[in-house]
Design an enzyme around this catalytic site. Structure first.
Site, short mmCIF file in Angstrom:
data_model
loop_
_atom_site.label_atom_id
_atom_site.label_comp_id
_atom_site.label_asym_id
_atom_site.label_seq_id
_atom_site.Cartn_x
_atom_site.Cartn_y
_atom_site.Cartn_z
N CYS A 167 0.84 -1.21 0.00
CA CYS A 167 0.00 0.00 0.00
C CYS A 167 0.87 1.25 0.00
O CYS A 167 2.07 1.20 0.28
CB CYS A 167 -0.91 0.02 1.22
N CYS A 213 2.43 2.08 3.37
CA CYS A 213 3.61 1.25 3.67
C CYS A 213 4.84 1.84 2.97
O CYS A 213 5.95 1.82 3.52
CB CYS A 213 3.38 -0.17 3.18
N ASP A 230 3.52 25.06 -33.76
CA ASP A 230 4.54 25.48 -34.71
C ASP A 230 4.12 24.91 -36.08
O ASP A 230 3.37 23.93 -36.13
CB ASP A 230 5.89 24.90 -34.28
#
Length: 708
Positions: free
Chosen positions: A22, A25, A402
Site C-alpha cells: 500500500c 507502507c 509550430d
C-alpha cells in the site's frame, strides 16, 4: 540523531522494490530509510516500485528498513527478481489457513455456541496466523503515535477480542487480508503496463565479431558493433541500417502499428519488430541510452510526480485517520456516559467505525488511476512526464502549433520552376543552386535536391563574394556577374519587378524564391512544405473535443501561413515570427488561460518551456524532445494529441468517481451507527467493497484506445 541535509557529493543510487502492499507502507519505508545513519535523503516512487537513495547504504540495511513488509530490494539495472506464483507466496498461504480456521471456528459456534472454548481458540489462531504482521506493525505504530490503516485495524481487532467478539474479529482479519491482496493486485496490474515495456527489447543479440556471428547479452554490446536481425525478430538496440531492406513495426515506440520501410542509413529502435528482410544494423546507443530505455525511465519518474488530486488525497488522509479515531472514541463512550446506554453495544459500534473508516480505498483511489493512465499512454506512443500534466491536459482550451515539422512534414520540396523569357528553367535552377549551395537556409536543401535530380553539379561552379542578407536573400558573383536569390521583398528593394503569378503561388501556401541578375529577373522557384496527412484530422478532432482556440506560430511569410491555416481550419495565424516573438505570443495567450504549445522540441524550446504544457512532436530518437517537453508524441502523428486529451479527461472523471465511491460508501455505512445497526461485518465489507470498486474503476483506463 540529527539528520544532515542532502549533500551534492552524496552517491545517488536507485533500487527496485518488490513487496509493496500500500501507499502508506511505502511512506513508512521511505521514513525508515531516511533514518539510516549514512543516508542523507531518500525518495520512494510507489507507482514504479523504486527507491532513490542519497548516501552509502547496503541492500541488507535497506531490506531491514523494509522488514515490516518483507520487502526485497535489488539494483535498478537488474531484471525483475523471479517472483513466486501467487499461490506459493507467504501472504496467500497465511490467508488461506486463516480462512480455513475461520470456517472451522464458525462451524464449532453453530454446534457448541459462541462461548465454546475450542471455537474461541480456533478464532484466535485464525487471527494470529492471518494478522500477526498487521498486529506487529499496528502496535509499533501505536507506540510512536502514528495512525494509519494498520493502527485502526489493530485497535479494532484487539477491541473485538476484549469484548468477546472473537468470530467477528477473526473475520475482520481474514477480509482485511483479502482487501490488501486486492490493493496489491490492482497496483501490480497498473504497473504491468510499464513493466511490459521492459520486456519489449530482447536481452541478447546476434553480433558480428571477427567475421563470425556470436550471441551476446545486450549489456556487452558496444557502440559501433553490427547486429544481425532476422525477419520476425525484435531489434535489440538502437542503430542505423547498414545493409538490407525490410519493414519494421515501430508500435512499441510510436504507438503506430503500420510498418515503416527501412533501408540503408535509416534509424531503427530497440524493441521494434523486423517483419520481412534480413537487416545488418550498426549500434548507435548503449542499452541504457536507447529510446526505449529513456521512455521507461521517464514514465517511471512521471509516477513520482504527484498530481494535484493525489496531493489533495494525501493531505486529506493525513487528517482523516485521526478524525475517524476521535469519531470512533465518541461513538464508543458518549452514549454509555451521557445516555446510560449499554457499554458493550457502543464499544462494538465504535470498533466498527474504526474498521469502516479505514482509508485503504481513498489512499489507492488516485495512484491506481494515474499509474494506469500513464502506462497506457506510453504504450500508445504518448509519453506523459507527470500526473500534473495528465490532469492539466484535459482542461486546456488553447493550443498553439509550430508549423514546420509539426503541422507540416518539415521537408520542403520544389514544386514549380518558372523561367522568364528568354531564360530557361534549367538556367534558373542552375543559378539558384550555385548560390544556395553556400546557404544554411532550410529551403536551400530543396533547391539543391531538385538541381541534383536535373543533373546540375553545383559544386563545380565557383561563386565569389557570396553574401547572405538575413531574412531577405543571398548574392554572389558568377563569372564576374552579380546574381541574386531571395524573397519578393528583397527583389522589390532591388527595384526588380515581381510578376503577379508569384502572389498566386504564395496564396497556394508555397514559398517563392526569386532568381535574378543586376536589374533583371531570370525566373522563380516555388517550394512547399507539404501538410502532414494527420494534421487536418487532428485539428478537426480537437474542435470536436471542445478546444476553443487553435493558433499557428510560424516564421514563414503571411500568405503561405494563412493558406495552410485556412486549409487546416486553424483559428488564428501569426506569421513571420522570430523565436523570441513566438515566446511573446505564448506569454500573451497565457494571460487568457492555460496554453499548450506543440513544436519539434528543438527550435521551439523557449516557447515549449514557457507554455503551461509543452508537447514535442516525434520524440522517438530525439533526445531534446524527450528532455525539454512535458509530453512527447513519439511518432510524427498529431492525432495522438486528441487521444491524450481524451485519456486525461477520462482519468480525471475516474479519479473523482473513485474519491466519491471511497467516501460515499463509508458515509453510508457510518449512518448505520445512528440506529446502532453497524456491525464489524458490514464495516469490513464496506471497506473491502470500496477498495474493490476504486481498483476496478481505475483499471478501466487500460481500455481507453487510440482511435478516431
Amino acid at each position: 540523531m540529527e539528520k544532515r541535509g542532502k549533500d551534492m557529493n552524496d552517491t545517488e543510487k536507485t533500487y527496485r522494490i518488490q513487496g509493496f502492499t500500500c501507499a502508506n507502507c511505502a511512506g513508512v519505508f521511505e521514513k525508515n530509510v531516511k533514518e539510516l545513519p549514512q543516508v542523507s535523503d531518500a525518495k520512494v516512487n510507489f507507482g514504479a516500485s523504486k527507491l532513490k537513495v542519497y548516501g552509502e547504504v547496503s541492500i541488507e540495511e535497506l531490506e531491514k528498513a523494509g522488514a515490516f513488509e518483507n520487502l526485497k530490494v535489488y539494483p535498478e539495472k537488474e531484471r525483475q527478481l523471479e517472483q513466486k506464483p501467487f499461490w506459493k507466496q507467504q501472504h496467500f498461504i497465511q490467508t488461506v489457513i486463516s480462512g480455513l480456521l475461520l470456517i472451522i471456528g464458525w462451524a464449532l459456534v453453530l454446534q457448541r455456541g459462541e462461548s465454546d472454548g475450542l471455537a474461541i481458540g480456533v478464532f484466535a489462531a485464525a487471527m494470529v496466523i492471518g494478522g500477526h504482521q498487521l498486529f506487529w506493525q499496528g502496535l509499533k505504530n501505536l507506540t510512536k503515535f502514528r495512525f494509519d490503516m494498520k493502527t485502526l485495524m489493530t485497535i479494532a481487532i484487539i477491541g473485538a477480542s476484549l469484548i468477546g467478539e472473537w468470530g467477528e474479529g477473526a473475520t475482520v482479519v481474514f477480509l482485511f487480508a483479502i482487501s490488501e491482496a486486492l490493493e496489491r493486485f490492482s497496483m501490480d496490474k497498473a504497473r504491468q503496463s510499464i513493466r511490459s515495456l521492459m520486456d519489449l527489447a530482447p536481452r541478447t543479440a546476434t553480433v558480428i565479431k571477427q567475421g563470425e556471428m556470436v550471441e551476446l547479452a545486450v549489456d556487452e554490446i558496444e557502440i559501433g558493433d553490427v547486429m544481425i536481425v532476422k525477419p520476425g525478430q525484435k531489434i535489440p538496440m538502437d542503430g542505423t541500417v547498414q545493409h538490407g531492406v525490410s519493414t519494421v513495426n515501430q508500435a512499441a515506440i510510436t504507438g503506430e502499428s503500420i510498418p515503416v520501410a527501412k533501408s540503408a542509413n535509416d534509424e531503427v529502435y530497440a524493441g521494434t519488430l523486423n517483419e520481412e528482410g534480413l537487416l545488418e544494423i550498426k549500434v548507435t546507443k548503449r542499452v541504457e541510452d536507447t529510446t526505449l530505455s529513456k521512455i521507461i525511465e521517464l514514465v517511471e519518474e512521471a509516477q513520482a510526480e504527484r498530481a494535484p488530486s493525489q496531493a489533495f488525497v494525501d493531505r486529506f488522509a493525513k487528517y482523516y485517520t485521526p478524525l475517524i479515531m476521535l469519531v470512533a472514541l465518541g461513538v464508543a463512550t458518549v452514549p454509555p456516559l451521557f445516555f446510560s446506554a449499554d457499554w458493550s453495544l457502543w464499544v462494538y459500534q465504535g470498533l466498527a467505525v474504526l474498521v469502516v473508516g479505514c482509508p485503504c480505498a481513498l489512499v489507492i483511489s488516485t495512484p491506481v488511476s494515474i499509474v494506469t493512465a500513464i502506462g497506457n499512454s506510453a504504450r500508445n506512443g504518448v509519453l506523459i512526464k507527470g500526473g500534473v500534466y495528465l490532469e492539466q491536459l484535459g482542461s486546456i482550451q488553447t493550443i498553439a502549433f509550430d508549423k514546420t515539422g509539426t503541422l507540416t512534414n518539415g521537408v520542403p520540396e520544389v514544386t514549380d520552376v518558372v523561367a522568364v523569357d528568354p531564360y530557361t528553367e534549367q538556367e534558373v535552377l542552375k543559378v539558384g543552386a550555385y548560390l544556395e549551395k553556400s546557404s544554411a537556409h532550410p529551403l536551400a536543401s530543396a533547391v539543391m535536391q531538385r538541381a541534383s535530380q536535373e543533373g546540375i553539379e553545383a559544386s563545380k561552379q565557383k561563386v565569389d563574394h557570396f553574401r547572405s542578407i538575413t531574412g531577405k536573400g543571398i548574392t554572389g558573383l558568377i563569372n564576374n556577374e552579380s546574381y541574386y536569390v531571395g524573397s519578393p521583398i528583397f527583389f522589390k528593394e532591388l527595384t526588380i519587378d515581381v510578376p503577379a503569378e508569384v502572389h498566386s503561388l504564395q496564396k497556394q501556401g508555397k514559398t517563392v524564391i526569386l532568381v535574378g541578375k543586376q536589374n533583371e529577373l531570370l525566373g522563380y522557384i516555388a517550394v512547399s512544405d507539404r501538410i502532414r496527412s494527420s494534421s487536418s484530422a487532428a485539428v478537426r478532432r480537437l474542435k470536436q473535443l471542445g478546444v476553443k482556440n487553435t493558433t499557428m506560430l510560424t516564421g514563414d511569410n503571411e500568405e503561405t501561413a494563412k493558406a495552410i491555416g485556412n486549409e487546416l481550419g486553424i483559428d488564428q495565424v501569426k506569421a513571420q515570427l522570430l523565436p523570441d516573438e513566438k515566446l511573446k505570443y505564448v506569454k500573451q495567450m497565457k494571460e487568457s488561460g492555460q496554453v499548450v504549445m506543440v513544436g519539434d522540441g528543438v527550435n521551439d524550446a523557449p516557447a515549449l518551456a514557457t507554455a503551461d504544457i509543452g508537447i514535442a512532436m516525434g520524440g522517438a530518437g530525439t533526445d531534446a524532445a524527450l528532455e525539454t517537453a512535458d509530453i512527447a508524441l513519439m511518432g510524427d502523428d498529431l492525432r495522438k494529441l486528441p487521444f491524450a486529451i481524451r485519456l486525461s479527461r477520462k482519468t480525471l472523471t475516474i479519479i473523482k468517481q473513485n474519491i466519491a465511491f471511497a467516501l460515499g460508501l463509508k458515509a453510508l455505512a457510518l449512518l448505520l451507527v445512528i440506529p446502532g445497526w453497524l456491525t464489524l461485518w458490514i464495516a469490513i465489507f464496506a471497506d473491502m467493497g470500496a477498495t474493490l470498486l476504486v481498483t476496478l474503476n481505475g483499471l478501466r483506463l487500460l481500455r481507453v484506445k487510440d482511435k478516431e
